[in-house]
Scaffold this active site. Structure first.
Site, PDB file in Angstrom:
ATOM      1  N   GLU A 266       0.831  -1.206   0.000  1.00  0.00           N
ATOM      2  CA  GLU A 266       0.000   0.000   0.000  1.00  0.00           C
ATOM      3  C   GLU A 266       0.859   1.246   0.000  1.00  0.00           C
ATOM      4  O   GLU A 266       0.622   2.195  -0.758  1.00  0.00           O
ATOM      5  CB  GLU A 266      -0.927  -0.003   1.216  1.00  0.00           C
ATOM      6  CG  GLU A 266      -1.847   1.187   1.279  1.00  0.00           C
ATOM      7  CD  GLU A 266      -2.754   1.259   0.061  1.00  0.00           C
ATOM      8  OE1 GLU A 266      -2.560   2.165  -0.770  1.00  0.00           O
ATOM      9  OE2 GLU A 266      -3.633   0.391  -0.080  1.00  0.00           O
ATOM     10  N   ASP A 270       1.009   3.965  -3.172  1.00  0.00           N
ATOM     11  CA  ASP A 270       0.599   5.355  -2.994  1.00  0.00           C
ATOM     12  C   ASP A 270       1.706   6.323  -3.388  1.00  0.00           C
ATOM     13  O   ASP A 270       1.477   7.304  -4.107  1.00  0.00           O
ATOM     14  CB  ASP A 270       0.197   5.600  -1.538  1.00  0.00           C
ATOM     15  CG  ASP A 270      -1.066   4.856  -1.137  1.00  0.00           C
ATOM     16  OD1 ASP A 270      -1.820   4.455  -2.033  1.00  0.00           O
ATOM     17  OD2 ASP A 270      -1.297   4.695   0.074  1.00  0.00           O
ATOM     18  N   SER A 464      -7.227   1.810  -4.057  1.00  0.00           N
ATOM     19  CA  SER A 464      -6.039   2.399  -3.453  1.00  0.00           C
ATOM     20  C   SER A 464      -5.219   3.179  -4.462  1.00  0.00           C
ATOM     21  O   SER A 464      -4.545   4.148  -4.106  1.00  0.00           O
ATOM     22  CB  SER A 464      -5.147   1.309  -2.853  1.00  0.00           C
ATOM     23  OG  SER A 464      -5.554   0.964  -1.569  1.00  0.00           O
ATOM     24  N   ASP A 503     -17.806   9.928 -18.675  1.00  0.00           N
ATOM     25  CA  ASP A 503     -18.918   9.269 -17.995  1.00  0.00           C
ATOM     26  C   ASP A 503     -18.846   7.764 -18.236  1.00  0.00           C
ATOM     27  O   ASP A 503     -18.790   7.315 -19.382  1.00  0.00           O
ATOM     28  CB  ASP A 503     -20.240   9.822 -18.529  1.00  0.00           C
ATOM     29  CG  ASP A 503     -21.417   9.508 -17.615  1.00  0.00           C
ATOM     30  OD1 ASP A 503     -21.200   8.887 -16.560  1.00  0.00           O
ATOM     31  OD2 ASP A 503     -22.542   9.901 -17.964  1.00  0.00           O
ATOM     32  N   ILE A 504     -18.832   6.997 -17.156  1.00  0.00           N
ATOM     33  CA  ILE A 504     -18.781   5.540 -17.259  1.00  0.00           C
ATOM     34  C   ILE A 504     -20.217   5.027 -17.243  1.00  0.00           C
ATOM     35  O   ILE A 504     -20.945   5.220 -16.260  1.00  0.00           O
ATOM     36  CB  ILE A 504     -17.974   4.920 -16.093  1.00  0.00           C
ATOM     37  CG1 ILE A 504     -16.631   5.644 -15.928  1.00  0.00           C
ATOM     38  CG2 ILE A 504     -17.775   3.427 -16.324  1.00  0.00           C
ATOM     39  CD1 ILE A 504     -15.755   5.660 -17.150  1.00  0.00           C
ATOM     40  N   GLY A 515     -24.545   4.386 -15.322  1.00  0.00           N
ATOM     41  CA  GLY A 515     -25.461   5.036 -16.247  1.00  0.00           C
ATOM     42  C   GLY A 515     -25.057   6.473 -16.463  1.00  0.00           C
ATOM     43  O   GLY A 515     -24.018   6.932 -15.957  1.00  0.00           O
ATOM     44  N   GLY A 517     -24.479  10.210 -16.059  1.00  0.00           N
ATOM     45  CA  GLY A 517     -24.332  11.028 -14.855  1.00  0.00           C
ATOM     46  C   GLY A 517     -23.781  10.233 -13.689  1.00  0.00           C
ATOM     47  O   GLY A 517     -23.151   9.191 -13.861  1.00  0.00           O
ATOM     48  N   ASP A 519     -23.313   7.739 -10.628  1.00  0.00           N
ATOM     49  CA  ASP A 519     -23.824   6.428 -10.231  1.00  0.00           C
ATOM     50  C   ASP A 519     -23.023   5.917  -9.046  1.00  0.00           C
ATOM     51  O   ASP A 519     -21.938   6.431  -8.740  1.00  0.00           O
ATOM     52  CB  ASP A 519     -23.792   5.431 -11.400  1.00  0.00           C
ATOM     53  CG  ASP A 519     -22.404   5.245 -11.989  1.00  0.00           C
ATOM     54  OD1 ASP A 519     -21.511   4.760 -11.266  1.00  0.00           O
ATOM     55  OD2 ASP A 519     -22.199   5.582 -13.176  1.00  0.00           O
TER      56      ASP A 519
END
Length: 563
Positions: A266, A270, A464, A503-504, A515, A517, A519
């Site tokens: 981790e 980072d 992460s 947008d995914i 969808g 916008g 989500d």
């Protein structure tokens, strides 16, 4: 359990709101004879002198550190009460007690003294060979402290959070299996593609050859450590100058690298992601014990660090809201409110276990502190592309064993005003409503990041990676805009914000469907970096500038009088 010494103003007791802690449920837990004379140090957090205004918490009205300390540090009357309480119960004021801006008084005493002072029973349990101090039920404080003391952290020192990374492919399987025994990552199925952080940045259109010089990225770590040799070798392989990395030790924690079977993964993920995408930025790693006390103390340390001055803080640790006490969440969120008031952005991983957040009660849960309305919650995607061209980007979901983007609706924090038009589903608990995450980025180990940990190379994924990715982008923006972005959500959720995101719209996690916008899988989407940088440039004036303007006006008036 009242003290024999307790009398007068400290004799009457009341339950500290939000301190209720569930019983330890672990099949292998063993009772251990408590070491009665072992010193215990707790963090007693007191109320502010003056509450932060809504305009402070939303970043609209910024404060300098001096202004904050003058108006919103620990209430002097509350501090006086806690000191008298400590003397009554033979608790010592710890010499490491921070300044009043942290609102934290460190008290040290034996187990017996702590039990008497806080009306609770502390037992000791051994779990997987490690002995923990365990508190169950509520904390009782003298009624005289009611309203002055808002949290007492550290009586229980069980691990509070987990890092949200996962190792890809067969090469990482042995390591990941060992790490999982410590409560960390699971290996994903064999990875199909991997990128350096620089390649991910290029796909998201981070400005080429941009520098984050003059910025400091703070990183919160609840375990593990780093070796300078790994950082040097990694950045040499990228052809990028290694960042200056400084360790700040909180609550007697250490920068303690061991091997890839630990939380070192981790820490290095980072540092390497943030440092690679924001070249020139300094990185400060705040190491702290993995407890609610350590977590809160580390964030407040970073927020009020006037030496290193981080403009953005990245957090890749968390746990389901149901695994926190209310007092812990409120105390940590209060530290994040302070960050917003001071113009500091906090990015937080939303978790790697999809819409349940790994809880097996059949309900949906979100991860905290990603669910705090004063941080930028970061969800995950599967990113396919090359060069600067994205071929596809979908919700990261490789469940049941490979993880998925955490997200959904908080059952603790209400719907923020800036999210009211985003279409967040109704919470299952009336008190909740805050939608998680806010934004997203590449997180699937199958499209993961190439990193170096303890002398070996791996491909890592997990949300992460998204928190430091966004932290790096914000550091670049701060350098380019000439001022810190601070609290972002108002700008990101505005009408102008739509053009700043990819947008995914495909995939789920699985309870929430992607969808158009916002989500509950990927938030508003992944970044289109140039538009994000332009969007988050603050239009407000900092407290320092305001003070300067006021001073100039005053000078003009004085001059006019003299004339």
């Amino acid at each position: 359990m009242a003290s024999k010494k307790s009398s007068g103003m400290f004799s009457k007791r009341t339950i500290l709101p939000g301190s209720e802690k569930a019983a330890l449920v672990h099949p292998a837990a063993e009772d251990v004879t408590p070491p009665r004379l072992t010193p215990v140090t707790v963090s007693v957090i007191v109320k502010r002198k003056t509450p932060l205004k809504a305009s402070h918490r939303s970043g609209k009205e910024r404060l300098t550190h001096a202004q904050y300390r003058k108006e919103h540090a620990a209430d002097p009357a509350a501090v006086k009460l806690v000191k008298a309480f400590a003397k009554e119960f033979d608790l010592k004021i710890d010499p490491d007690t921070p300044g009043p801006e942290r609102r934290t008084i460190l008290l040290t005493g034996t187990v017996d003294q702590m039990q008497k002072a806080f009306g609770t029973t502390l037992s000791h349990k051994k779990v997987d060979g490690v002995t923990y101090r365990v508190r169950e039920g509520s904390i009782e404080i003298p009624t005289a402290l009611s309203g002055s003391v808002v949290a007492v952290l550290g009586l229980d020192n069980r691990p509070q959070a987990k890092p949200h990374f996962r190792i890809a492919g067969e090469a990482g399987a042995a390591t990941a299996d060992a790490v999982q025994q410590e409560g960390f990552a699971r290996p994903h199925a064999s990875g199909s593609v991997s990128y350096t952080p620089i390649q991910v940045a290029e796909l998201y259109q981070f400005p080429a050859k941009a520098s984050a010089a003059g910025q400091t990225i703070g990183i919160i770590e609840l375990g593990g450590g780093y070796k300078k040799a790994d950082i040097t070798a990694y950045f040499k392989s990228l052809g990028v100058k290694a960042p200056k990395v400084t360790a700040v030790l909180v609550d007697k924690a250490k920068n303690k690298p061991t091997n890839a079977n630990s939380a070192d993964g981790e820490v290095l993920l980072d540092i390497e992601v943030a440092g690679a995408v924001a070249p020139g930025a300094n990185i400060v790693v705040y190491f702290t014990p993995n407890t609610d006390q350590g977590f809160v103390d580390a964030i407040s340390t970073a927020v009020h660090d006037t030496k290193n001055k981080p403009s953005v803080i990245s957090i890749s640790w968390g746990a389901p809201e149901v695994q926190w006490t209310a007092q812990s969440m409120n105390a940590l969120d209060a530290a994040c409110q302070s960050a917003a008031a001071l113009g500091i952005t906090i990015t937080v991983a939303s978790g790697d276990n999809g819409s349940t957040d790994g809880v097996t009660d059949g309900a949906n849960h979100v991860d905290f502190p990603a669910s705090s309305p004063h941080v930028l919650g970061c969800g995950g995607t599967n990113l396919q592309g090359s060069g600067s061209t994205i071929n596809s980007e979908t919700v990261w979901n490789a469940l049941p064993s490979g993880g998925a983007s955490g997200g959904g609706v908080s059952n603790f924090f209400p719907l923020p005003s800036w999210q009211s038009g985003a279409g967040v589903p109704k919470p299952t608990v009336a008190a909740g409503g805050r939608g998680v995450p806010d934004v997203a980025g590449d997180a699937d180990p199958a499209t993961g990041y190439e990193v170096r940990v303890d002398g070996a190379n791996y491909v890592f994924g997990g949300t992460s990676a998204v928190a430091p990715l966004w932290a790096g982008l914000i550091a670049l923006a701060n350098a380019q805009n000439g001022t810190s972005a601070g609290f972002l959500q108002t700008a990101l959720y505005s009408a102008k914000g739509k053009a700043a995101f990819r947008d995914i719209t495909q995939g789920d996690n699985p309870a929430f469907q992607a969808g158009t916008g916002w989500d509950g899988c990927t938030g508003l989407g992944s970044p289109i970096a140039p538009q994000i940088i332009s969007l988050i440039k603050p239009a407000t004036t900092s407290g320092k500038k305001v003070a300067t303007k006021v001073a100039k006006k005053s000078t003009k008036k004085i001059v006019a009088v003299k004339k």
